[in-house]
Design an enzyme around this catalytic site. Structure first.
Site, PDB file in Angstrom:
ATOM      1  CD  GLU A  43      -2.747  -0.852   2.378  1.00 46.52           C
ATOM      2  OE1 GLU A  43      -3.168   0.162   2.781  1.00 46.52           O
ATOM      3  OE2 GLU A  43      -3.485  -1.969   2.832  1.00 46.52           O
ATOM      4  CD  GLU A  67     -10.563   0.429   4.157  1.00 40.93           C
ATOM      5  OE1 GLU A  67     -11.026   1.304   3.269  1.00 40.93           O
ATOM      6  OE2 GLU A  67     -11.253   0.253   5.047  1.00 40.93           O
ATOM      7  CE1 TYR A 115      -1.347  -2.176   8.916  1.00 38.49           C
ATOM      8  CE2 TYR A 115      -3.056  -3.391  10.117  1.00 38.49           C
ATOM      9  CZ  TYR A 115      -2.837  -2.591   9.209  1.00 38.49           C
ATOM     10  OH  TYR A 115      -3.528  -1.975   8.225  1.00 38.49           O
ATOM     11  CG  HIS A 141      -3.269  -7.544  12.371  1.00 38.20           C
ATOM     12  ND1 HIS A 141      -2.322  -8.076  11.529  1.00 38.20           N
ATOM     13  CD2 HIS A 141      -4.194  -6.766  11.829  1.00 38.20           C
ATOM     14  CE1 HIS A 141      -2.821  -7.690  10.155  1.00 38.20           C
ATOM     15  NE2 HIS A 141      -3.740  -6.619  10.401  1.00 38.20           N
TER      16      HIS A 141
END
Length: 919
Positions: free
Chosen positions: A19, A109, A330, A377
């Site tokens: 990204e 997302e 993350y 996560h």
């Protein structure tokens, strides 16, 4: 996911798409030879504005929202204009690649971005979905061994959320425009969070304080040991009332308590001056405190707000940089769990830095707090299978990045450390007062005997009402029945406190506890409600504006479910079920929009909007302050209005509906009846007649407006013949055109200087102000130079080149020579050295894009990158406001694109005209 082998010769090239470009170089270095890493820079496709749809779709079931309402709410996506070049680059890179790795983030997302890439690029080579929680060599190597297919359920959930937000905003926002103010917006999460802030302010407005008294004494054992302080806790066997014993109406609700007033407290203190005190009991209890779990997105934002004074937005942007550069895992996660590698790293580092005794025998395991934890996560922690200490990264990280890394490191290491241990002692002592009353005092203190995790980290706390001011105290070693000497006993008065305002940290905590929104949206939601003008910050406190009161009142009365906390949390649960594959997004959206029974169902959004009935805009925008004073939220801001005729204290005249502006920095809970009355009595006149302009015969008045005081001419309805008699140079709209009916010329106006007020400005000053802009002359090329006043202060203007000058008073004395000297110098930018003619007004409430003013071929125009509207003739860019810009864009959207008639065909560039075909 396509996996067809390519027929072209193999090159060995493996294309990896992430990204963010910030992390692509690091990832490429760790993946090694053969891998080419490119960034999509976020989403490449999105829903367009309905006005930008092709003409044939505008009248179809897609036209209203760019979503096909009749075919399973299928979105109509377009490649974003600013991403067309990027898409072309990615396609070019894919042409000679043998494999494609979609390595976008592993949340909803990110999964959706990967799907959009797949849809647009249409690869004919094997495709792999690759995810990782941290950018380290070990993590990326593990990711290559655990490739998977695209998770279509996650994509469905994200797509459903996007469509849901489009339906919610596009149906409800126009109601706010019509009944409250242009440019407002409603949102599935933002409106509910705004309601939280408004409700807290309502509680503060309704709050009535109550007074109560207690005693504080200083005591020491008679053998001379260290003195300590204790507070009166009981009187004649009844607990002494504290702030917790009163409700928000100031009423005593505590049962069997002694409520002391000032007289009783002082009399009791006097009666205890010579009393014989003794220890009545000493109670010891073991003290154990466990460490806090590792950070989730929510708790990181909360703690960074408490300890570092970061906003949620700055916390997330700083964490993003740390993640992209390989320092932390993350940063969007609901999980508080750690991998085995991370647990071992934390335990090993705690042992090395603090000693083996600071590490418990068993690993600590933390359960996720959120029942709807959606992302697989870890918690947020330092990256790697072994952690770098703050000292080891100090040379690479600076400022906010170092502070946030240090906070994450401390919390992670502390989470695997031993409990803090100690003991808590409570001493109760008492005596009989002169009047025979039995008074008992008490004090507690904690002694930490083993710091455990506290050696590394201690969690912060949010402000709360009735916080006991009981820090850890050192207490003397006394025994039951020991005699004590009182050296000072004083009566102390207190008042109950209203509920504390939310801070970004406490509001984030409240959102998490109510399951409103998701960690990835907390920061953007808080930014949105502030950018939209619903909430402002005063220090760290969040204060709702009056317009937020109007918006929430309308939503509560007419869209009750859509600002209901349980309903909103239920929508999040529904999206989670879609993400887990238990529901289909199309069916869920159908029920949400059309209701259980179709279009006419009153439990669907469409049915509610279609059956709103009449909404009294005046009532929605009114809040009673007293029996005779009402606060109105008007077009130009909040003001007070009297509902009964009022006597003007200055003139003695009767005013039918007296008004007073409410200062923008006055918090709603500060507008008490007494303050409202004060504002009414001290209000400057809304309008003061200064006299008559000798050149035009028009009356000149001074007024107080939303954006400050100004002067203007009073122009009556005039006929063409009347206007023709006036010097036309006094009017910005130029020479009047012939008209069949009476027209009204545009009056000259001007903002008062900072040194002027409505009460003090003179007619002479007003005429000078209204004469602006003042023409100084022309430069060598004949370009006119003017001096004028704008929202950023006084400035010169030559064509489109503007330069700031000193004070407002210089406007009428500035010379052409001085202006030419300024223009002979290069234009300086930054530090307000120059005021450019272009302006920025933040994000548009509808499109979410930044509003800017640009210089165009036909003059300045306003744009959000999607919709353009020319700045109205006669309006100087320096005078343009955000509210005006938002309203102009909204009006342009309603009108839609300009339709050309057959009489005025659009001109085509000559170069594109086709030559006639040869016969």
């Amino acid at each position: 996911m396509p996996s067809k082998a390519a027929s072209k010769p193999k090159t060995g090239k493996k294309l990896v798409i992430v990204e963010s470009p910030a992390k692509s170089k690091t990832i490429a270095k760790y993946l090694g030879e053969g891998f080419v890493v490119e960034a999509s820079i976020g989403h490449i496709r999105d829903l367009p504005q309905p006005s930008d749809l092709p003409a044939e779709l505008k009248k179809s079931s897609i036209g209203k929202f760019a979503v096909d309402l009749e075919n399973g709410f299928k979105p109509y996506y377009v490649i974003s204009p600013d991403k067309k070049k990027k898409v072309a680059e990615l396609k070019a890179q894919l042409k000679d690649a043998d494999e494609l790795y979609l390595a976008t983030d592993g949340d909803r997302e990110g999964e959706a971005i990967a799907w959009h890439l797949l849809e647009v690029l249409k690869p004919k080579v094997p495709v792999h979905r690759m995810t990782f929680a941290e950018i380290t060599k070990e993590s990326l190597q593990r990711a290559l061994t655990s490739l998977r297919d695209l998770d279509t359920d996650l994509v469905d959930a994200q797509e459903t959320r996007r469509v849901l937000d489009r339906l919610y905003g596009y149906e409800i926002s126009p109601v706010l425009w019509r009944k409250v103010s242009r440019g407002l917006s409603a949102g599935r999460v933002q409106s509910v969070v705004t309601r939280m802030v408004v409700e807290r302010e309502r509680e503060r407005m309704a709050f009535r304080s109550a007074g109560y008294w207690d005693l504080l004494g200083s005591f020491a054992p008679v053998d001379g040991k260290e003195a300590f302080t204790a507070k009166l806790s009981a009187l004649d066997g009844k607990r002494v009332a504290s702030g917790r014993d009163f409700n928000d109406k100031g009423q005593l609700t505590g049962k069997n308590v002694a409520h002391l007033d000032e007289a009783a407290a002082k009399a009791l203190a006097l009666g205890l001056e010579h009393a014989d005190f003794a220890v009545r009991s000493v109670e010891h209890k073991p003290y154990t405190r466990r460490p806090a779990p590792p950070f989730t997105t929510s708790t990181l934002q909360q703690e960074a707000g408490r300890k570092l004074r970061f906003t949620s937005k700055s916390t997330m942007s700083t964490a993003q940089r740390l993640y992209e550069n390989g320092y932390i895992t993350y940063m969007r996660t609901d999980s508080s769990s750690l991998s085995d590698e991370a647990v071992n790293a934390a335990r090993r580092q705690a042992s090395e830095l603090y000693g083996p005794e600071f590490v418990p025998a068993a690993k600590r395991v933390y359960a996720n707090k959120s029942s709807n934890a959606q992302e697989a996560h870890e918690a947020i922690r330092p990256a790697g299978d072994s952690f770098r200490t703050p000292a080891q990264v100090a040379s690479a990280l600076r400022g906010d990045e170092f502070k946030l890394y240090e906070l994450i490191w401390k919390r992670t290491v502390a989470s695997q450390m031993a409990d803090a241990k100690g003991s808590t002692a409570t001493i109760k002592l008492g005596a009989a007062a002169t009047g025979g009353q039995d008074a008992e005092f008490s004090v507690s203190g904690t002694v930490i005997t083993f710091r455990g995790f506290l050696a590394a980290y201690e969690e912060g706390r949010d402000e709360s009402r009735n916080d006991a001011d009981e820090a850890d105290k050192r207490l003397p070693n006394v025994q039951e029945k020991d005699a004590l000497k009182a050296s000072e006993i004083t009566a102390t008065g207190h008042e109950t406190s209203p509920p504390p305002r939310f801070t970004e940290a406490s509001l984030t905590k409240e959102m998490e506890e109510r399951d409103i929104g998701r960690p990835s949206t907390y920061a953007s939601t808080l930014s949105t409600i502030m950018d939209r003008g619903y909430v402002r910050k005063q220090g760290s406190a969040l204060i709702p504006t009056w317009i937020a009161f109007s918006v929430i009142r309308l939503l509560e009365q007419h869209f009750t479910s859509y600002v209901d906390y349980k309903f909103t949390a239920g929508m999040e649960t529904g999206l989670d079920r879609i993400a887990n594959g238990d529901d289909k997004g199309s069916e869920w959206l159908k029920h949400f929009y059309f209701g259980a029974d179709g279009d006419d169902s009153d439990d669907g959004l469409l049915g509610i909007v279609n059956n709103l009935g009449e909404i009294d805009a005046r009532d929605i925008n009114s809040i009673a302050i007293t029996d005779t004073l009402v606060l109105r939220v008007g077009k130009f801001g909040p003001y007070l209005e009297s509902t009964v005729p009022t006597l003007d204290p200055k003139t003695g005249e009767i005013i039918e509906s007296a008004r007073a502006n409410v200062p923008e920095d006055l918090a709603p809970d500060e507008l008490t009846p007494a303050k409202a009355q004060e504002l009414m009595e001290t209000a400057a006149p809304e309008e003061r007649v200064l006299g008559v302009d000798p050149a035009t015969g028009l009356t000149v008045v001074a007024k107080n407006g939303r954006y400050g005081a100004y002067v203007t001419e009073v122009i009556p309805e005039l006929t063409e013949e009347d206007i023709a008699k006036l010097p036309v140079e006094y009017y910005k709209n130029g020479k009047p055109k012939p008209a069949k009916k009476p027209v009204k010329a545009k009056p000259r106006t001007g903002s008062l200087f900072k040194t002027m007020t409505v009460d003090t400005v003179t007619l002479e000053q007003a005429l000078q102000i209204m004469s602006l802009p003042r023409v100084l002359g022309a430069d060598a090329e004949g370009v006119e130079i003017t001096v004028q006043n704008g929202r950023f202060g006084p400035y010169l203007k030559k064509g489109t080149d503007s330069r700031s000058i000193g004070s407002e008073e210089e406007i009428f004395t500035f010379t052409l020579e001085a202006a030419l000297e300024i223009y002979s110098q290069p234009k300086q930018r930054g530090a307000r050295a120059a005021v450019p003619p272009l302006a920025e007004f933040g994000e548009d409430p509808v499109s979410g894009k930044k509003i800017v003013v640009k210089e165009g071929r036909f003059g300045p125009y306003i744009t959000d990158g999607i919709t353009n509207i020319t700045v109205p003739r006669g309006t100087d860019v320096g005078e343009l406001t955000r509210e005006a810009a938002v309203e102009l864009l909204a009006d342009k959207r309603e009108r839609g694109p300009v339709k050309r008639t057959a009489k005025t065909p659009a001109k085509k560039p000559a170069a594109k005209r086709k030559a006639p075909a040869k016969k």
